[in-house]
Design a protein around this motif. Sequence first.
Motif, PDB file in Angstrom:
ATOM      1  N   MET A   1     -10.712 -57.696  21.960  1.00  0.00           N
ATOM      2  CA  MET A   1      -9.391 -57.066  21.702  1.00  0.00           C
ATOM      3  C   MET A   1      -8.000 -58.081  22.551  1.00  0.00           C
ATOM      4  O   MET A   1      -7.003 -57.396  22.474  1.00  0.00           O
ATOM      5  N   VAL A   5      -5.010 -56.188  21.836  1.00  0.00           N
ATOM      6  CA  VAL A   5      -3.798 -55.989  22.215  1.00  0.00           C
ATOM      7  C   VAL A   5      -2.182 -56.397  21.433  1.00  0.00           C
ATOM      8  O   VAL A   5      -1.526 -55.594  22.110  1.00  0.00           O
ATOM      9  N   SER A  32       0.838 -57.732  31.733  1.00  0.00           N
ATOM     10  CA  SER A  32      -0.036 -57.808  30.733  1.00  0.00           C
ATOM     11  C   SER A  32      -0.031 -60.546  30.537  1.00  0.00           C
ATOM     12  O   SER A  32      -1.038 -60.351  29.447  1.00  0.00           O
ATOM     13  N   GLN A 242      -5.522 -43.584  29.027  1.00  0.00           N
ATOM     14  CA  GLN A 242      -5.538 -44.685  29.314  1.00  0.00           C
ATOM     15  C   GLN A 242      -4.509 -44.669  30.969  1.00  0.00           C
ATOM     16  O   GLN A 242      -4.638 -46.012  31.276  1.00  0.00           O
ATOM     17  N   ARG A 269     -10.814 -45.749  28.369  1.00  0.00           N
ATOM     18  CA  ARG A 269     -11.149 -46.793  28.168  1.00  0.00           C
ATOM     19  C   ARG A 269     -11.117 -46.897  26.397  1.00  0.00           C
ATOM     20  O   ARG A 269     -10.549 -47.372  25.682  1.00  0.00           O
ATOM     21  N   GLN A 273      -8.734 -46.770  22.907  1.00  0.00           N
ATOM     22  CA  GLN A 273      -9.230 -47.833  21.885  1.00  0.00           C
ATOM     23  C   GLN A 273      -9.817 -47.522  20.670  1.00  0.00           C
ATOM     24  O   GLN A 273      -9.147 -48.122  19.231  1.00  0.00           O
ATOM     25  N   GLU A 308      -5.728 -51.935  29.448  1.00  0.00           N
ATOM     26  CA  GLU A 308      -6.088 -53.291  29.449  1.00  0.00           C
ATOM     27  C   GLU A 308      -6.733 -54.575  30.477  1.00  0.00           C
ATOM     28  O   GLU A 308      -7.070 -55.133  30.574  1.00  0.00           O
ATOM     29  N   GLU A 312      -9.141 -56.118  33.171  1.00  0.00           N
ATOM     30  CA  GLU A 312      -9.097 -57.335  32.277  1.00  0.00           C
ATOM     31  C   GLU A 312      -9.507 -58.120  33.913  1.00  0.00           C
ATOM     32  O   GLU A 312      -9.900 -59.345  33.405  1.00  0.00           O
TER      33      GLU A 312
END
Length: 313
Positions: A1, A5, A32, A242, A269, A273, A308, A312
């Motif tokens: 992923m 990203v 991020s 999202q 999600r 994606q 994301e 994560e």
Amino acid sequence: MNHTVEKVKRAMMSMQRQSWEQGVASQALIESGYKEDAVLLAHDAVVRQDSSGRLGVIGDEKAVTDAASNGGPVLFAYKQTGNEEYKEAAERMANYLLNAAPRTENGALSHVNHLTQVWVDSFYMAPPFLAEAGYYEDAVAQVERFRELLLNKEKRMYAHIWDDGEKKFGRADCWGVGNGWAAAGMIRVARTLPDSMKADKERLIGYVRELIEACLPYQREDGLFHDVLDHPDTFVETNVAQMLAYAIFSGVKAGWLDARYLDNANRMRSAAQAKVDEYGFVRGVCGSPNFNRSGTATEGQAFFLLMESAAES
């Protein structure tokens, strides 16, 4: 992923132009872990700060709160660099919101300066920055005032636009992305409030929980939602999935929301994606520049990164 990203981030950087686009892109970079990129965008927001204090302004911009979405990133840039210019720019932005920006009769910040209107977008644009700048009570007060004017009490979702001059909704539709702005904005305010404001934090989290509960019945089998949440005749839209996923992942990780929402968030999600194309564009979001059709948009890119990161972390 990570490769995906990176592609989504690169596409986002090619798209951002308007003040809110710069602000939401910068926030996505911060969360991020792209710290240097966030400082670059924050610097340019300061370069384009106008005489009123609004950050990242292009041309004859009428938006009041959009510019404030750059405030948090500019504060971040100050903390990263120690450059007093950034701190002073953030203070000018805050001063504009607190002392100069037009407001409604109930004290809510107007979204634009040529009409007295409150837009649901403002949940994300102004209160998170006010909280990050230390104006906690003002941040909470703005959330409460936006909620007072925009909440559809029967649906427990938010209308798009309240016209305070006309004393009626300028757009009563429960726009999906607008409700996403509200959920994400309230999550950001709640996580920034100090422990001494526990009651306020819990109330905001309750508002997010209420909104998620109201939105989830409209989630489609494919994990997505319609552009107007309760109007299945509107186009299928990617970004609200999202945005709600970001709010859910963030809330569950913080211990604020029940883990039972994760199944819905994971479906959102996965659906998002699947919308990323070979160039990194998140397809099917409420599209720029008019946001009345399916397309691409900076906030669609940014909230993929935010989703994301929240999933994560």
